[in-house]
Every structure is written in structure tokens, then in C-alpha cells.
Design a protein around this motif. Structure first.
Motif, PDB file in Angstrom:
ATOM      1  N   TRP A  28      23.478 -20.040  18.680  1.00 26.28           N
ATOM      2  CA  TRP A  28      22.186 -20.208  19.370  1.00 26.28           C
ATOM      3  C   TRP A  28      22.126 -19.354  20.626  1.00 26.28           C
ATOM      4  N   LEU A  29      23.237 -19.144  21.276  1.00 28.78           N
ATOM      5  CA  LEU A  29      23.233 -18.240  22.430  1.00 28.78           C
ATOM      6  C   LEU A  29      22.891 -16.826  21.995  1.00 28.78           C
ATOM      7  N   ALA A  30      23.509 -16.366  20.921  1.00 31.41           N
ATOM      8  CA  ALA A  30      23.240 -15.015  20.446  1.00 31.41           C
ATOM      9  C   ALA A  30      21.770 -14.846  20.088  1.00 31.41           C
ATOM     10  N   GLU A  31      21.185 -15.863  19.448  1.00 38.16           N
ATOM     11  CA  GLU A  31      19.783 -15.760  19.042  1.00 38.16           C
ATOM     12  C   GLU A  31      18.847 -15.778  20.247  1.00 38.16           C
ATOM     13  N   VAL A  32      19.143 -16.603  21.233  1.00 36.88           N
ATOM     14  CA  VAL A  32      18.257 -16.729  22.394  1.00 36.88           C
ATOM     15  C   VAL A  32      18.454 -15.586  23.375  1.00 36.88           C
ATOM     16  N   ALA A  33      19.708 -15.256  23.683  1.00 39.20           N
ATOM     17  CA  ALA A  33      19.988 -14.254  24.718  1.00 39.20           C
ATOM     18  C   ALA A  33      19.890 -12.834  24.200  1.00 39.20           C
ATOM     19  N   GLY A  34      20.056 -12.640  22.885  1.00 37.39           N
ATOM     20  CA  GLY A  34      20.039 -11.295  22.339  1.00 37.39           C
ATOM     21  C   GLY A  34      18.833 -10.472  22.737  1.00 37.39           C
ATOM     22  N   PRO A  35      17.613 -11.030  22.679  1.00 38.16           N
ATOM     23  CA  PRO A  35      16.433 -10.235  23.031  1.00 38.16           C
ATOM     24  C   PRO A  35      16.174 -10.122  24.541  1.00 38.16           C
ATOM     25  N   GLY A 102      23.559 -20.227  43.630  1.00 42.53           N
ATOM     26  CA  GLY A 102      22.855 -19.048  43.146  1.00 42.53           C
ATOM     27  C   GLY A 102      21.744 -19.373  42.163  1.00 42.53           C
ATOM     28  N   GLU A 103      20.930 -18.339  41.893  1.00 39.26           N
ATOM     29  CA  GLU A 103      19.889 -18.398  40.875  1.00 39.26           C
ATOM     30  C   GLU A 103      20.258 -17.453  39.741  1.00 39.26           C
ATOM     31  N   PHE A 104      19.813 -17.795  38.521  1.00 38.14           N
ATOM     32  CA  PHE A 104      20.232 -17.060  37.336  1.00 38.14           C
ATOM     33  C   PHE A 104      19.056 -16.866  36.395  1.00 38.14           C
ATOM     34  N   GLU A 105      19.037 -15.694  35.755  1.00 38.46           N
ATOM     35  CA  GLU A 105      18.006 -15.441  34.757  1.00 38.46           C
ATOM     36  C   GLU A 105      18.253 -16.228  33.462  1.00 38.46           C
ATOM     37  N   LEU A 106      19.485 -16.657  33.257  1.00 34.85           N
ATOM     38  CA  LEU A 106      19.821 -17.496  32.108  1.00 34.85           C
ATOM     39  C   LEU A 106      20.866 -18.506  32.538  1.00 34.85           C
ATOM     40  N   GLY A 134      10.868 -17.081  35.802  1.00 39.08           N
ATOM     41  CA  GLY A 134      10.879 -16.244  34.610  1.00 39.08           C
ATOM     42  C   GLY A 134      12.136 -16.369  33.782  1.00 39.08           C
ATOM     43  N   GLY A 135      13.112 -17.122  34.271  1.00 36.34           N
ATOM     44  CA  GLY A 135      14.390 -17.248  33.583  1.00 36.34           C
ATOM     45  C   GLY A 135      14.380 -18.328  32.518  1.00 36.34           C
ATOM     46  N   THR A 136      15.496 -18.442  31.813  1.00 43.72           N
ATOM     47  CA  THR A 136      15.616 -19.303  30.635  1.00 43.72           C
ATOM     48  C   THR A 136      16.717 -20.329  30.827  1.00 43.72           C
ATOM     49  N   LEU A 137      16.428 -21.557  30.430  1.00 38.82           N
ATOM     50  CA  LEU A 137      17.411 -22.629  30.372  1.00 38.82           C
ATOM     51  C   LEU A 137      17.685 -22.932  28.907  1.00 38.82           C
ATOM     52  N   LEU A 138      18.953 -22.830  28.518  1.00 42.66           N
ATOM     53  CA  LEU A 138      19.379 -23.074  27.138  1.00 42.66           C
ATOM     54  C   LEU A 138      20.390 -24.210  27.124  1.00 42.66           C
ATOM     55  N   ILE A 139      20.036 -25.295  26.441  1.00 44.91           N
ATOM     56  CA  ILE A 139      20.931 -26.437  26.304  1.00 44.91           C
ATOM     57  C   ILE A 139      21.094 -26.736  24.820  1.00 44.91           C
ATOM     58  N   VAL A 140      22.342 -26.785  24.361  1.00 47.79           N
ATOM     59  CA  VAL A 140      22.644 -27.114  22.970  1.00 47.79           C
ATOM     60  C   VAL A 140      23.614 -28.292  22.956  1.00 47.79           C
TER      61      VAL A 140
END
Length: 205
Positions: A28-35, A102-106, A134-140
Motif C-alpha cells: 500500500w505504501l508503494a501504491e500511494v507514495a509511488g505517484p 517537524g512537518e512532512f509531505e507524507l 497538501g501532504g498525505t497521511l497513510l495508515i494501514v
């Protein structure tokens, strides 16, 4: 349970074998972060570093956090072997008690679940606050026990709605995806199997 007890639990887990995980990036990281355009990324519960190294190889500046010194030593070694150690800052922290600045884009948290104390509400609240505009939060999360893990079949797994209630403030996020998804894998005996994951992808407006 004290901070030392929690840390020792994970040290003991990693000591059980020379490599705990496959070394492959989480699907899921590869799919979300890839683009996504590379930027700053926070990898919470980085383990042996597969996700962190994959991100660094694609130009991200990575902050990687885990409670286990053993896991971080393996992650550093893999980052060095693959030539990206200069793009990853590793931190040994108990996220229930401490959180990187800090702040993060992902911000990525994969399978941040534990049978010992883990303050997920506090962690995910701080994770959400760390996402830059504009950043993304990904939780799996694991949504159910693996078919072969009979000892976990009575375990109560977190739901998507429970996580969203902690992080999804009205008006702050664009909900890109939030639901249960299937992931193909193989059992310890090499047989094909399907796992259920809860996948949450939010983008800060």
C-alpha cells in the motif's frame, strides 16, 4: 507496563530470528507514495527499514522511527548496503511517549499494532498534526487475523471508523480512501492466502 518493558518486548521479538520481515516495501505504501513527488516523509514503526529504504531510493528525505534498537540496526545496515543512508534519519523512540518534530509531505504508519501497550490515539493524533498542507497521511492496519494465526482469532482489531474518529477532523482532510482491502500473500507453509487490511489515505487540504 513501563517504557523499558515495552522496549524489551520488541527487542525479544526481533531477537527470535535474524530477519523478521521480508525486506520488501509494503504494497500500500508503494501504491500511494509511488505517484507522489518526493519530499519529507515520516515512517512510524519502521521496523527493519524496508519502506524507509524504498522511499529514500526514490528521492524522499526520510525520518524513520522504531522502538527497537535491533530493528534500527538492521535498517541502518540495509540503508548503507543500498547507498541511501544519507537520506534517512533513524530515531529510537517509544511513540506512545515521544514523537519526532517537524512537518512532512507524507506520514506513513503501517501495522502500528501491538499486544503490549501502544497509545494509538495519541500517536495517530500527532501523526495527523505532522502532515504539511497538501501532504498525505497513510495508515494501514491489520483488519483481521491471518488465517494461520489461530491464537489471534478472538483478538479485537481496530476498525476504519475508529481510526478516522481520531484523525479525520471536518474540513481538514480530503478522504482519498478509507476502507477494508484484500492483500494476497502466502502462509508460513507456502500456501496462497488472502489477508484483510484497513487502508486509510487522507490528504490535508
Amino acid at each position: 507496563m513501563t517504557d523499558d518493558d515495552v522496549k524489551q518486548h520488541w527487542e525479544d521479538r526481533y531477537a527470535e530470528r535474524p530477519q523478521m520481515f521480508s525486506g520488501n516495501v509494503n504494497r500500500w505504501l508503494a501504491e500511494v507514495a509511488g505517484p507522489l513527488a518526493p519530499g519529507r516523509v515520516l515512517d512510524l514503526g519502521c521496523g527493519e527499514g524496508a519502506d524507509s529504504v524504498w522511499l529514500a531510493e526514490r528521492g524522499w528525505q526520510v525520518t524513520a522511527v522504531d522502538i527497537s534498537d535491533t530493528a534500527l540496526q538492521r535498517a541502518r545496515a540495509e540503508a548503507t548496503r543500498r547507498g541511501v543512508a544519507d537520506r534517512i534519519r533513524f530515531h529510537q523512540l517509544n511513540l506512545s511517549e515521544e514523537f519526532p518534530d517537524g512537518e512532512f509531505e507524507l506520514v506513513s504508519a503501517h501495522f502500528l499494532q501491538s499486544l503490549v501497550h501502544l497509545d494509538r490515539n495519541r500517536i495517530f493524533g500527532r501523526a495527523a498534526a505532522a502532515v504539511a498542507p497538501g501532504g498525505t497521511l497513510l495508515i494501514v492496519d491489520h483488519a483481521a487475523a491471518p488465517p494461520w494465526a489461530g491464537h489471534l482469532h478472538d483478538h479485537v482489531f481496530p476498525t476504519v471508523d475508529e481510526v478516522l474518529s481520531v484523525v479525520d477532523d471536518d474540513g481538514v482532510w480530503e478522504r482519498v480512501q478509507a476502507g477494508t482491502v484484500e492483500r494476497e500473500t502466502v502462509t508460513p507453509d507456502g500456501e496462497p492466502a488472502v489477508l484483510l487490511d484497513n487502508l486509510i489515505v487522507l490528504r490535508r487540504r
